[in-house]
Design a protein around this motif. Structure first.
Motif, short mmCIF file in Angstrom:
data_model
loop_
_atom_site.label_atom_id
_atom_site.label_comp_id
_atom_site.label_asym_id
_atom_site.label_seq_id
_atom_site.Cartn_x
_atom_site.Cartn_y
_atom_site.Cartn_z
N THR A 89 4.19 -41.73 -18.91
CA THR A 89 4.12 -42.73 -19.97
C THR A 89 4.16 -44.09 -19.31
O THR A 89 4.46 -44.22 -18.12
N GLN A 90 3.89 -45.13 -20.10
CA GLN A 90 3.98 -46.48 -19.55
C GLN A 90 5.40 -46.78 -19.07
O GLN A 90 5.60 -47.55 -18.14
N GLU A 91 6.42 -46.13 -19.70
CA GLU A 91 7.81 -46.39 -19.33
C GLU A 91 8.19 -45.74 -18.01
O GLU A 91 8.94 -46.31 -17.22
N ASN A 92 7.70 -44.52 -17.76
CA ASN A 92 8.15 -43.84 -16.54
C ASN A 92 7.18 -43.95 -15.37
O ASN A 92 7.48 -43.48 -14.27
N GLN A 95 8.70 -45.44 -12.32
CA GLN A 95 9.57 -44.51 -11.60
C GLN A 95 8.75 -43.56 -10.74
O GLN A 95 9.12 -43.27 -9.59
N GLN A 226 18.86 -48.81 -10.41
CA GLN A 226 17.61 -48.05 -10.37
C GLN A 226 17.87 -46.56 -10.51
O GLN A 226 17.11 -45.84 -11.18
N ALA A 229 18.68 -45.85 -14.21
CA ALA A 229 17.48 -45.94 -15.06
C ALA A 229 16.57 -44.74 -14.82
O ALA A 229 16.03 -44.16 -15.77
N GLN A 232 18.07 -41.58 -16.41
CA GLN A 232 17.94 -41.58 -17.87
C GLN A 232 16.54 -41.18 -18.30
O GLN A 232 16.36 -40.42 -19.25
N GLN A 233 15.53 -41.66 -17.57
CA GLN A 233 14.16 -41.28 -17.89
C GLN A 233 13.93 -39.80 -17.67
O GLN A 233 13.25 -39.13 -18.45
N GLN A 236 15.47 -37.81 -20.52
CA GLN A 236 14.62 -37.88 -21.71
C GLN A 236 13.42 -36.94 -21.58
O GLN A 236 13.05 -36.25 -22.54
N GLN A 237 12.82 -36.90 -20.40
CA GLN A 237 11.67 -36.03 -20.20
C GLN A 237 12.06 -34.55 -20.26
O GLN A 237 11.33 -33.72 -20.80
#
Length: 451
Positions: A89-92, A95, A226, A229, A232-233, A236-237
């Motif tokens: 996704t744009q969020e991960n 990462q 980092q 964060a 946490q990603q 969620q995945q």
């Protein structure tokens, strides 16, 4: 993809290519297994300006004198996506890019160090194609494929064969070097083993946990913010369907990463205190939120939990006559007489249901396994006094009258690890710490420039 861009436009193409290659995860154990979500669509990358003639690909990083190209970076991102099960996704995506770049930088440092050692000591350390093929065959087998099918799967997602081979070659070679250089030098003393055995014995009465673990190393990813964060990603995945073992293999800094994060059964005292405090509150099948520890951030998956060794577990079966709490004395006497006559006919747990089923008004069934302390008070006395295979006299409860048979009894908890198992575990922990320090020293002494 175009491979002749530079600057921010090149990184934009890295992002876009990673999204375009969004795959379904390779089949893994679905732990945990909620339904996954579809990958987000990537916005179109801006068209890059025409490159100078002769520039084949741009530079993502320079590790001493070695170049990591943007093509290498995009390929590694695709490999991470394909093998971790995490939907991009744009969020991960940042990462994925960070993890891919860190991995590539580390691998360059490892190969530089290994080549230096090979030259100085005139030995061969770097894995050959046969070693790499064996690992690929294992990966293919885990996914119900052969090597050809597995490589075709990766190719269908735009991943070159050399991308996987390079990653495996680095893992095999570096593990071989760490084991060869330090394995024979490590000495786990009898006092260390005795102390570990004493701790395990002291903890034997407490619950044990079968866990999967991931550790995001804060030193490796650039700091604790980092690491938090990123963890946490990943949580969620995984809540959306990414398989825990696949995520552990690609992102965990622990030795158990090679086994999909499987740490087996652990007892209190074997994990950091912050981790144990969370474990005590978890239920089997549950995934933890990120847990901050001194060196990074843990993610736990609790597969199973068992009672401590001081508890007694019994397997019970029953034959019962339903009887209301306010039944008359005559009704209760009749039910008691019926069960008293039935008791000598029950010769084994295996035949209890069939024997009781022949008597009108009697219902039989398996009550399963339970801790004696968790049984109804009326059943606890029988469970403690009866031998395996014996049947109780009729027991009155609010539901009726019951014959209870003890069909099995065992102490809860597992066997305490023997000396060899404890020594192997302690050696593994020491080697893991040495390997992480070794890599930290290589990074600190290297000249690393990221673009």
């Amino acid at each position: 993809m175009k491979r002749h861009l530079s600057g921010s436009a090149a990184l934009g193409v890295v992002f876009a290519c990673a999204l375009a290659a969004a795959p379904q995860a390779i089949a893994q154990q679905p732990e945990p297994a909620p339904v996954g979500t579809a990958p987000a669509e990537a916005p179109a990358a801006p068209a890059p300006p025409p490159p100078p003639q002769g520039l084949s690909e741009s530079v993502a990083a320079v590790v001493n004198d070695d170049i990591v190209s943007t093509y290498d970076l995009a390929q590694r991102m695709r490999l991470l996506i394909a093998t971790s099960g995490v939907q991009p996704t744009q969020e991960n995506l940042p990462q994925f890019q960070r993890e891919a770049l860190i991995s590539l930088v580390d691998e360059h440092l490892q190969f530089q160090e290994l080549r230096r050692v090979e030259k100085e000591q005139k030995i061969e350390i770097i894995a050959d194609d046969n070693d790499v093929n064996e690992d690929i065959d294992d990966m293919a087998k885990q996914n119900n494929m052969d090597r050809t099918q597995f490589m075709a799967f990766l190719a269908s997602r735009g991943i070159g064969a050399d991308t996987l081979r390079q990653q495996l070659r680095a893992q095999i070679s570096w593990g071989r070097w760490i084991q060869g250089r330090y394995g024979s030098r490590l000495r786990v003393g009898d006092d260390q083993i005795a102390a570990a055995q004493a701790l395990l014995s002291a903890q034997a009465s407490k619950p044990q946990y079968q866990i999967g673990e991931v550790l995001i190393d804060s030193n490796r990813v650039g700091g604790m913010p980092q690491a938090l964060a990123g963890a946490q990603q990943l949580v969620q995945q995984m809540q959306q369907g990414a398989p825990f073992p696949a995520v552990a293999r690609q992102f965990s800094a622990l030795p158990t990463a090679a086994n999909g994060g499987d740490a087996g059964w652990v007892s209190p005292g074997e994990m950091p205190p912050e981790v144990e405090a969370v474990l005590e509150q978890m239920r089997p099948g549950q995934l933890s939120q990120p847990i901050q520890v001194r060196d990074g951030v843990y993610i736990l998956y609790l597969r199973d939990k068992r009672a401590g060794g001081s508890a007694t577990l019994v397997n019970l079966k029953q034959a019962a006559v339903s009887l209301a709490q306010g039944a008359t004395a005559d009704d209760e006497a009749a039910a008691r007489a019926k069960l008293t006559a039935l008791k000598p006919q029950i010769t084994s747990c295996a035949t209890l249901e069939a024997t009781a089923g022949k008597v009108q008004g009697v219902v039989a069934g398996d009550l399963g396994e339970a801790e004696v302390a968790d049984l109804a008070p009326q059943f606890q006395d029988a469970a403690n006094k009866l031998k395996v295979g014996e049947v109780s006299d009729p027991i009155r409860t609010s539901a009726g009258l019951h014959l209870v048979a003890v069909c099995g009894r065992r102490a809860a908890g597992g066997e305490i690890a023997d000396k060899e198992q404890i020594e192997r575990r302690l050696r593994g922990q020491q080697l893991s710490m040495i390997a992480r320090r070794y890599m930290r020293d290589l990074r600190n002494s290297a000249t690393i420039e990221t673009k």
